[in-house]
Write a protein that holds these residues in place. Structure first.
Motif, PDB file in Angstrom:
ATOM      1  N   TYR A  16      19.313 134.927 -14.233  1.00  0.00           N
ATOM      2  CA  TYR A  16      19.810 135.872 -14.574  1.00  0.00           C
ATOM      3  C   TYR A  16      21.579 135.686 -14.683  1.00  0.00           C
ATOM      4  CZ  TYR A  16      20.337 140.819 -14.574  1.00  0.00           C
ATOM      5  OH  TYR A  16      20.777 142.150 -14.861  1.00  0.00           O
ATOM      6  N   ARG A  34      31.844 144.828 -13.894  1.00  0.00           N
ATOM      7  CA  ARG A  34      31.635 144.980 -13.492  1.00  0.00           C
ATOM      8  C   ARG A  34      31.893 146.252 -12.455  1.00  0.00           C
ATOM      9  NH1 ARG A  34      25.875 143.998 -12.989  1.00  0.00           N
ATOM     10  NH2 ARG A  34      25.482 141.854 -13.067  1.00  0.00           N
ATOM     11  N   CYS A  54      19.603 148.746  -8.480  1.00  0.00           N
ATOM     12  CA  CYS A  54      20.812 147.660  -8.347  1.00  0.00           C
ATOM     13  C   CYS A  54      21.063 146.108  -8.980  1.00  0.00           C
ATOM     14  CB  CYS A  54      21.030 147.884  -6.424  1.00  0.00           C
ATOM     15  SG  CYS A  54      19.289 147.554  -5.548  1.00  0.00           S
ATOM     16  N   GLY A  55      19.133 145.956  -9.459  1.00  0.00           N
ATOM     17  CA  GLY A  55      18.857 144.569  -9.171  1.00  0.00           C
ATOM     18  C   GLY A  55      19.330 144.011  -7.329  1.00  0.00           C
ATOM     19  N   THR A  59      26.229 144.724  -9.099  1.00  0.00           N
ATOM     20  CA  THR A  59      27.173 145.436  -8.484  1.00  0.00           C
ATOM     21  C   THR A  59      27.880 146.078  -7.598  1.00  0.00           C
ATOM     22  OG1 THR A  59      26.915 145.846 -10.879  1.00  0.00           O
ATOM     23  CG2 THR A  59      28.957 147.050 -10.257  1.00  0.00           C
ATOM     24  N   LEU A  73      19.701 151.246  -4.414  1.00  0.00           N
ATOM     25  CA  LEU A  73      17.637 151.533  -5.028  1.00  0.00           C
ATOM     26  C   LEU A  73      17.062 150.874  -6.379  1.00  0.00           C
ATOM     27  CD1 LEU A  73      15.746 154.977  -5.762  1.00  0.00           C
ATOM     28  CD2 LEU A  73      15.890 153.735  -7.731  1.00  0.00           C
ATOM     29  N   ASP A  74      16.384 150.175  -6.490  1.00  0.00           N
ATOM     30  CA  ASP A  74      15.735 149.736  -7.304  1.00  0.00           C
ATOM     31  C   ASP A  74      13.790 149.656  -6.863  1.00  0.00           C
ATOM     32  OD1 ASP A  74      16.747 147.273  -8.785  1.00  0.00           O
ATOM     33  OD2 ASP A  74      14.594 147.250  -8.853  1.00  0.00           O
ATOM     34  N   ALA A  75      13.316 149.335  -8.077  1.00  0.00           N
ATOM     35  CA  ALA A  75      12.135 149.322  -8.490  1.00  0.00           C
ATOM     36  C   ALA A  75      11.058 147.823  -7.385  1.00  0.00           C
ATOM     37  CB  ALA A  75      11.303 150.068  -9.376  1.00  0.00           C
ATOM     38  N   SER A  76      11.454 147.038  -7.266  1.00  0.00           N
ATOM     39  CA  SER A  76      11.539 145.623  -7.410  1.00  0.00           C
ATOM     40  C   SER A  76      11.644 145.297  -6.097  1.00  0.00           C
ATOM     41  CB  SER A  76      12.022 145.078  -8.643  1.00  0.00           C
ATOM     42  OG  SER A  76      11.753 143.275  -7.928  1.00  0.00           O
ATOM     43  N   SER A  79      14.099 141.896  -6.170  1.00  0.00           N
ATOM     44  CA  SER A  79      15.466 142.344  -5.863  1.00  0.00           C
ATOM     45  C   SER A  79      15.675 142.510  -4.656  1.00  0.00           C
ATOM     46  CB  SER A  79      15.850 143.101  -7.755  1.00  0.00           C
ATOM     47  OG  SER A  79      14.819 142.818  -8.540  1.00  0.00           O
ATOM     48  N   PHE A  96      11.452 153.935  -7.435  1.00  0.00           N
ATOM     49  CA  PHE A  96      12.150 154.169  -9.527  1.00  0.00           C
ATOM     50  C   PHE A  96      13.639 155.480  -9.704  1.00  0.00           C
ATOM     51  CE2 PHE A  96       7.479 153.610  -8.840  1.00  0.00           C
ATOM     52  CZ  PHE A  96       7.639 152.169 -10.062  1.00  0.00           C
ATOM     53  N   ALA A 114      23.933 148.003 -16.854  1.00  0.00           N
ATOM     54  CA  ALA A 114      22.739 147.073 -17.188  1.00  0.00           C
ATOM     55  C   ALA A 114      21.357 147.228 -16.928  1.00  0.00           C
ATOM     56  CB  ALA A 114      23.576 145.712 -16.590  1.00  0.00           C
ATOM     57  N   GLU A 118      16.533 149.373 -20.187  1.00  0.00           N
ATOM     58  CA  GLU A 118      14.918 148.918 -20.130  1.00  0.00           C
ATOM     59  C   GLU A 118      14.229 150.132 -19.748  1.00  0.00           C
ATOM     60  OE1 GLU A 118      14.676 147.027 -16.908  1.00  0.00           O
ATOM     61  OE2 GLU A 118      16.312 145.352 -17.847  1.00  0.00           O
ATOM     62  N   GLN A 123      12.057 158.447 -19.410  1.00  0.00           N
ATOM     63  CA  GLN A 123      12.898 157.677 -18.456  1.00  0.00           C
ATOM     64  C   GLN A 123      13.872 158.283 -17.713  1.00  0.00           C
ATOM     65  OE1 GLN A 123      11.130 153.992 -18.389  1.00  0.00           O
ATOM     66  NE2 GLN A 123      10.921 154.888 -17.155  1.00  0.00           N
TER      67      GLN A 123
HETATM   68  C1  LIG Z   1      18.937 144.488 -15.627  1.00  0.00           C
HETATM   69  S1  LIG Z   1      18.144 144.358 -14.040  1.00  0.00           S
HETATM   70  C2  LIG Z   1      20.253 145.297 -13.749  1.00  0.00           C
HETATM   71  C3  LIG Z   1      20.783 144.617 -12.068  1.00  0.00           C
HETATM   72  C4  LIG Z   1      21.681 145.343 -12.323  1.00  0.00           C
HETATM   73  N1  LIG Z   1      21.696 146.504 -11.762  1.00  0.00           N
HETATM   74  C5  LIG Z   1      22.948 144.653 -13.050  1.00  0.00           C
HETATM   75  O1  LIG Z   1      24.276 144.975 -12.743  1.00  0.00           O
HETATM   76  O2  LIG Z   1      23.153 143.577 -12.763  1.00  0.00           O
HETATM   77  C6  LIG Z   1      17.569 146.255 -14.595  1.00  0.00           C
HETATM   78  C7  LIG Z   1      17.250 146.357 -12.940  1.00  0.00           C
HETATM   79  O3  LIG Z   1      16.267 147.963 -13.306  1.00  0.00           O
HETATM   80  C8  LIG Z   1      15.343 147.739 -12.458  1.00  0.00           C
HETATM   81  N2  LIG Z   1      14.397 148.442 -12.120  1.00  0.00           N
HETATM   82  C9  LIG Z   1      13.829 148.927 -14.087  1.00  0.00           C
HETATM   83  N3  LIG Z   1      13.395 149.561 -14.754  1.00  0.00           N
HETATM   84  C10 LIG Z   1      13.828 150.607 -12.912  1.00  0.00           C
HETATM   85  C11 LIG Z   1      13.008 151.716 -12.172  1.00  0.00           C
HETATM   86  N4  LIG Z   1      12.246 152.692 -13.425  1.00  0.00           N
HETATM   87  N5  LIG Z   1      13.728 152.705 -11.159  1.00  0.00           N
HETATM   88  C12 LIG Z   1      14.296 151.396 -10.300  1.00  0.00           C
HETATM   89  N6  LIG Z   1      14.433 150.121 -10.789  1.00  0.00           N
HETATM   90  C13 LIG Z   1      14.467 150.403 -11.960  1.00  0.00           C
HETATM   91  C14 LIG Z   1      14.850 146.567 -12.175  1.00  0.00           C
HETATM   92  O4  LIG Z   1      14.206 146.449 -10.964  1.00  0.00           O
HETATM   93  C15 LIG Z   1      15.992 145.332 -12.670  1.00  0.00           C
HETATM   94  O5  LIG Z   1      16.584 145.434 -11.089  1.00  0.00           O
END
Ligand SMILES: C[S@@+](CC[C@H](N)C(=O)[O-])C[C@H]1O[C@@H](n2cnc3c(N)ncnc32)[C@H](O)[C@@H]1O
Length: 211
Positions: A16, A34, A54-55, A59, A73-76, A79, A96, A114, A118, A123
């Motif tokens: 990544y 960033r 935030c992945g 950033t 905050l992140d869903a994963s 991460s 979420f 970034a 998605e 959403q």
């Molecule tokens: C491409 S990464 C970007 C990560 C980081 N912000 C960066 O700039 O590299 C997208 C992130 O969004 C998270 N994500 C996707 N859908 C989401 C949602 N509905 N709610 C919270 N996080 C979400 C993923 O788990 C992933 O960590």
């Protein structure tokens, strides 16, 4: 769409990070990328920032370095586990972005990098509404993401690279996202104002909206 490379890039942080470094060369490198959404944001110590999606803290680290008080905050969970190691100075919440489990008016800045590409259009609207809810009045949403390249020479040169990147690593939502008018969408959910700045032949956009 996308390919196995997408899953691999989420599984292996080195992949990544390597792809991010390559993809951000068009704006002068990852550090520059960033910090694009930070332009115009006051460097106030303790500024309350929510780093949405935030992945692994890519950033988040830059916000912390500016002296902000950051919640990621992140869903994963994977991460977030990485983010806690990479940027231990921030707080983290799993959830979420379209249902942020935090109170109204909690932040002065909501940032996302970034990640909006998605999201489906439903959403996207929910996320902007939630960003507005958790921002205090006068606070700023600041976001950086892809955008459809323009017809300048730079834009034309970068278009094949962006298409290849999206085909290999992104889902179909990203193809729709590059044509979304984020400024109008922000205003339509209730932000008082919104502005867009484009970089690298229009292939990267920063949108900043005031709550
Ligand atoms: C491409 S990464 C970007 C990560 C980081 N912000 C960066 O700039 O590299 C997208 C992130 O969004 C998270 N994500 C996707 N859908 C989401 C949602 N509905 N709610 C919270 N996080 C979400 C993923 O788990 C992933 O960590």
């Amino acid at each position: 769409m996308a390919t196995v490379l997408r899953d691999l890039s989420y599984r292996y942080q080195w992949l990544y990070d390597g792809v991010s470094r390559l993809a951000t060369l068009a704006v002068g490198g990852e550090s520059q990328f960033r910090q694009l959404p930070m332009v115009g944001v006051p460097e106030t110590p303790g500024l309350r920032v929510l780093d949405l999606c935030c992945g692994s803290g890519q950033t988040t680290a830059f916000w912390v370095a500016r002296g902000a008080t950051v919640t990621g905050l992140d869903a994963s969970p994977r991460s977030l586990d990485r983010a806690k190691v990479n940027v231990p100075e921030a707080d983290y919440v799993q959830g979420f972005a379209e249902e942020i489990p935090l109170p109204d008016n909690s932040f002065q800045v909501v940032h996302t990098s970034a990640a909006l590409h998605e999201m489906t259009s439903d959403q996207l609207r929910q996320i902007l509404q939630e960003a507005l809810r958790v921002l205090e009045p006068g606070g700023m949403l600041t976001t950086v993401d892809f955008h459809r390249p323009d017809s300048t020479v730079t834009g034309r040169l970068l278009w094949p690279g962006l298409m290849t990147f999206m085909a290999l690593f992104e889902t179909e939502t990203s193809w729709a996202f590059i044509d979304v008018d984020l400024v109008e969408l922000c205003k339509s959910v209730g932000f008082r104002s919104a502005e867009q700045r484009c970089y690298a032949g229009g292939s990267v956009q920063v949108v900043q909206a005031i709550a």
